[in-house]
Scaffold this motif. Structure first.
Motif, PDB file in Angstrom:
ATOM      1  N   ASP A   1       0.830  -1.199   0.000  1.00 25.85           N
ATOM      2  CA  ASP A   1       0.000   0.000   0.000  1.00 25.85           C
ATOM      3  C   ASP A   1       0.866   1.252   0.000  1.00 25.85           C
ATOM      4  OD1 ASP A   1      -2.217  -1.688   0.182  1.00 25.85           O
ATOM      5  OD2 ASP A   1      -2.140  -1.692   2.364  1.00 25.85           O
ATOM      6  N   GLY A   2       1.969   1.217   0.751  1.00 22.01           N
ATOM      7  CA  GLY A   2       2.882   2.350   0.755  1.00 22.01           C
ATOM      8  C   GLY A   2       3.534   2.560  -0.595  1.00 22.01           C
ATOM      9  N   ALA A   3       3.850   1.462  -1.287  1.00 20.76           N
ATOM     10  CA  ALA A   3       4.446   1.594  -2.614  1.00 20.76           C
ATOM     11  C   ALA A   3       3.473   2.251  -3.593  1.00 20.76           C
ATOM     12  CB  ALA A   3       4.860   0.211  -3.136  1.00 20.76           C
ATOM     13  N   VAL A   4       2.209   1.873  -3.512  1.00 18.20           N
ATOM     14  CA  VAL A   4       1.207   2.490  -4.393  1.00 18.20           C
ATOM     15  C   VAL A   4       1.048   3.974  -4.070  1.00 18.20           C
ATOM     16  CG1 VAL A   4      -1.221   2.474  -5.056  1.00 18.20           C
ATOM     17  CG2 VAL A   4      -0.008   0.309  -4.746  1.00 18.20           C
ATOM     18  N   ALA A   5       1.003   4.310  -2.768  1.00 18.71           N
ATOM     19  CA  ALA A   5       0.895   5.716  -2.376  1.00 18.71           C
ATOM     20  C   ALA A   5       2.108   6.503  -2.849  1.00 18.71           C
ATOM     21  CB  ALA A   5       0.748   5.831  -0.858  1.00 18.71           C
ATOM     22  N   GLY A   6       3.303   5.913  -2.735  1.00 19.19           N
ATOM     23  CA  GLY A   6       4.504   6.585  -3.219  1.00 19.19           C
ATOM     24  C   GLY A   6       4.491   6.788  -4.717  1.00 19.19           C
ATOM     25  N   ALA A   7       3.966   5.800  -5.452  1.00 22.85           N
ATOM     26  CA  ALA A   7       3.884   5.941  -6.902  1.00 22.85           C
ATOM     27  C   ALA A   7       2.948   7.082  -7.295  1.00 22.85           C
ATOM     28  CB  ALA A   7       3.404   4.628  -7.529  1.00 22.85           C
ATOM     29  N   VAL A   8       1.797   7.167  -6.626  1.00 23.42           N
ATOM     30  CA  VAL A   8       0.870   8.272  -6.890  1.00 23.42           C
ATOM     31  C   VAL A   8       1.535   9.605  -6.587  1.00 23.42           C
ATOM     32  CG1 VAL A   8      -1.309   9.330  -6.183  1.00 23.42           C
ATOM     33  CG2 VAL A   8      -1.167   6.849  -6.490  1.00 23.42           C
ATOM     34  N   CYS A   9       2.262   9.659  -5.477  1.00 18.21           N
ATOM     35  CA  CYS A   9       2.978  10.873  -5.110  1.00 18.21           C
ATOM     36  C   CYS A   9       3.998  11.235  -6.182  1.00 18.21           C
ATOM     37  CB  CYS A   9       3.670  10.675  -3.764  1.00 18.21           C
ATOM     38  SG  CYS A   9       4.670  12.050  -3.238  1.00 18.21           S
ATOM     39  N   GLY A  10       4.724  10.240  -6.697  1.00 16.60           N
ATOM     40  CA  GLY A  10       5.713  10.505  -7.730  1.00 16.60           C
ATOM     41  C   GLY A  10       5.107  11.119  -8.978  1.00 16.60           C
ATOM     42  N   VAL A  11       3.937  10.626  -9.381  1.00 15.38           N
ATOM     43  CA  VAL A  11       3.271  11.180 -10.559  1.00 15.38           C
ATOM     44  C   VAL A  11       2.851  12.625 -10.314  1.00 15.38           C
ATOM     45  CG1 VAL A  11       1.253  10.980 -12.059  1.00 15.38           C
ATOM     46  CG2 VAL A  11       2.502   8.921 -11.374  1.00 15.38           C
ATOM     47  N   LEU A  12       2.292  12.891  -9.130  1.00 12.03           N
ATOM     48  CA  LEU A  12       1.853  14.251  -8.819  1.00 12.03           C
ATOM     49  C   LEU A  12       3.029  15.225  -8.787  1.00 12.03           C
ATOM     50  CD1 LEU A  12      -0.801  13.555  -6.027  1.00 12.03           C
ATOM     51  CD2 LEU A  12      -1.199  14.078  -8.437  1.00 12.03           C
ATOM     52  N   VAL A  13       4.134  14.811  -8.150  1.00 11.27           N
ATOM     53  CA  VAL A  13       5.313  15.671  -8.111  1.00 11.27           C
ATOM     54  C   VAL A  13       5.856  15.889  -9.518  1.00 11.27           C
ATOM     55  CG1 VAL A  13       7.688  15.871  -7.276  1.00 11.27           C
ATOM     56  CG2 VAL A  13       5.899  15.041  -5.752  1.00 11.27           C
ATOM     57  N   ALA A  14       5.863  14.833 -10.341  1.00  9.40           N
ATOM     58  CA  ALA A  14       6.354  14.965 -11.714  1.00  9.40           C
ATOM     59  C   ALA A  14       5.541  15.988 -12.494  1.00  9.40           C
ATOM     60  CB  ALA A  14       6.313  13.602 -12.411  1.00  9.40           C
ATOM     61  N   LEU A  15       4.221  15.965 -12.331  1.00  5.14           N
ATOM     62  CA  LEU A  15       3.374  16.921 -13.048  1.00  5.14           C
ATOM     63  C   LEU A  15       3.620  18.346 -12.555  1.00  5.14           C
ATOM     64  CD1 LEU A  15       0.012  14.924 -13.199  1.00  5.14           C
ATOM     65  CD2 LEU A  15       1.734  15.193 -14.997  1.00  5.14           C
TER      66      LEU A  15
ATOM     67  N   ILE B   1       9.459  12.897 -18.999  1.00  4.14           N
ATOM     68  CA  ILE B   1      10.767  12.703 -18.377  1.00  4.14           C
ATOM     69  C   ILE B   1      10.635  12.490 -16.871  1.00  4.14           C
ATOM     70  CG2 ILE B   1      12.961  13.830 -17.833  1.00  4.14           C
ATOM     71  CD1 ILE B   1      12.850  15.180 -20.536  1.00  4.14           C
ATOM     72  N   PHE B   2       9.943  13.407 -16.216  1.00  2.95           N
ATOM     73  CA  PHE B   2       9.884  13.346 -14.755  1.00  2.95           C
ATOM     74  C   PHE B   2       9.010  12.199 -14.255  1.00  2.95           C
ATOM     75  CE2 PHE B   2      11.275  17.821 -15.162  1.00  2.95           C
ATOM     76  CZ  PHE B   2      12.375  17.761 -14.309  1.00  2.95           C
ATOM     77  N   THR B   3       7.973  11.830 -15.010  1.00  5.47           N
ATOM     78  CA  THR B   3       7.154  10.688 -14.594  1.00  5.47           C
ATOM     79  C   THR B   3       7.962   9.403 -14.646  1.00  5.47           C
ATOM     80  OG1 THR B   3       5.114  11.748 -15.353  1.00  5.47           O
ATOM     81  CG2 THR B   3       5.076   9.358 -15.072  1.00  5.47           C
TER      82      THR B   3
ATOM     83  N   LEU C   1       8.330   8.193 -10.727  1.00  5.27           N
ATOM     84  CA  LEU C   1       7.333   7.187 -10.349  1.00  5.27           C
ATOM     85  C   LEU C   1       7.960   5.969  -9.681  1.00  5.27           C
ATOM     86  CD1 LEU C   1       4.227   6.250 -12.443  1.00  5.27           C
ATOM     87  CD2 LEU C   1       5.521   4.505 -11.268  1.00  5.27           C
ATOM     88  N   PRO C   2       8.937   5.282 -10.308  1.00  6.05           N
ATOM     89  CA  PRO C   2       9.458   4.067  -9.656  1.00  6.05           C
ATOM     90  C   PRO C   2      10.196   4.342  -8.357  1.00  6.05           C
ATOM     91  CG  PRO C   2      10.741   4.600 -11.617  1.00  6.05           C
ATOM     92  CD  PRO C   2       9.540   5.494 -11.630  1.00  6.05           C
ATOM     93  N   TYR C   3      10.965   5.431  -8.307  1.00  5.93           N
ATOM     94  CA  TYR C   3      11.760   5.682  -7.106  1.00  5.93           C
ATOM     95  C   TYR C   3      10.905   6.169  -5.946  1.00  5.93           C
ATOM     96  CZ  TYR C   3      15.793   4.985 -10.073  1.00  5.93           C
ATOM     97  OH  TYR C   3      16.709   4.419 -10.917  1.00  5.93           O
ATOM     98  N   ASN C   4       9.863   6.941  -6.214  1.00  5.41           N
ATOM     99  CA  ASN C   4       8.950   7.322  -5.145  1.00  5.41           C
ATOM    100  C   ASN C   4       8.164   6.122  -4.645  1.00  5.41           C
ATOM    101  OD1 ASN C   4       8.406  10.421  -4.367  1.00  5.41           O
ATOM    102  ND2 ASN C   4       9.282  10.305  -6.411  1.00  5.41           N
TER     103      ASN C   4
END
Length: 247
Positions: free
Chosen positions: A63-77, A99-101, A105-108
């Protein structure tokens, strides 16, 4: 009775985990203003937001990995919007978003998993055999995807095979329900992609000319494609596994 993949508490914690994106944004802006050194800014941008999101996420490490992935996409945008605003006219928002997504995404997602693992670190006895089996499959799938970067020169047209194989293993180990396979395949795809992209990102950062550009373009393409293939293969792995689909 069909069991929902997330309860009310888990949904709420996942939404609250979005507040962890503030960590990624702060890391970027402080580095952009010159208040953070380049290495610290890089770590904060790649892992910080996802890690904070994971700390706010109740439930399993997945669940934390999914939340981090969502966070990564939002930060990338958000970062792409800022870069497109201050850059020359020929560099569009879509270009920066890709580029930023692919990068964040994977590292977040890894940071989010680490944050939830820290949150649940004192509760070592709560994981049953089924949960350990899922994580064993995710670990094997991650190793298949990430380790394939060592033999990428020999893969050729089979370069898309690692996320399919790794995601299938993770999904098969997760259980017979497609939802379990989707989640496990996504996590394995994100973790494995993060490892797989390291040599490409290093080459893009240290090489020059055509080699640096090619490595960057390959990293963007595979960083977006590998998690999708891993997720699809995870669903397939869960579907072919015998067992009850509900419950």
């Amino acid at each position: 009775m069909v069991k929902a993949p997330y309860g009310i508490a888990e949904r709420r914690s996942l939404l609250r985990g979005g507040s962890g994106c503030t960590g990624g944004r702060c890391g970027f802006f402080l580095g952009w203003l010159g208040l953070l050194s380049a290495p610290i800014m890089t770590v904060a941008l790649l892992f910080g937001g996802g890690f904070i999101a994971g700390l706010f996420t109740r439930g399993r490490v997945r669940d934390g990995a999914v939340a981090g992935a969502v966070c990564g996409v939002l930060v990338a945008l958000i970062v792409a919007s800022l870069m497109a605003f201050v850059s020359p006219a020929d560099m569009t928002f879509g270009f920066y978003a890709l580029i930023f997504t692919a990068l964040l995404l994977p590292y977040n997602a890894v940071g989010g998993a680490a944050g939830t693992a820290v949150r649940n670190g004192v509760r070592r006895g709560t994981a049953g055999p089924g949960e350990r089996r899922r994580w064993l499959g995710i670990g094997i799938g991650t190793a298949v995807i990430g380790g394939s970067s060592l033999v990428i020169a020999f893969l050729g047209p089979l370069i898309l095979a690692p996320p399919l194989v790794g995601g299938f293993i993770a999904g098969y180990s997760a259980g017979p329900r497609p939802g379990d396979g989707l989640e496990a395949g996504l996590v394995a795809g994100l973790f494995g992609t993060g490892i797989f992209l390291i040599p490409f990102l290093w080459t893009a950062s240290h090489a020059t000319g055509f080699v640096a550009g090619l490595a960057g373009m390959v990293a963007i393409a595979l960083g977006l494609l590998f998690p999708l293939l891993g997720t699809a293969a995870g669903v397939a792995g869960a579907v072919v596994r015998p067992g009850p689909r509900d419950g």
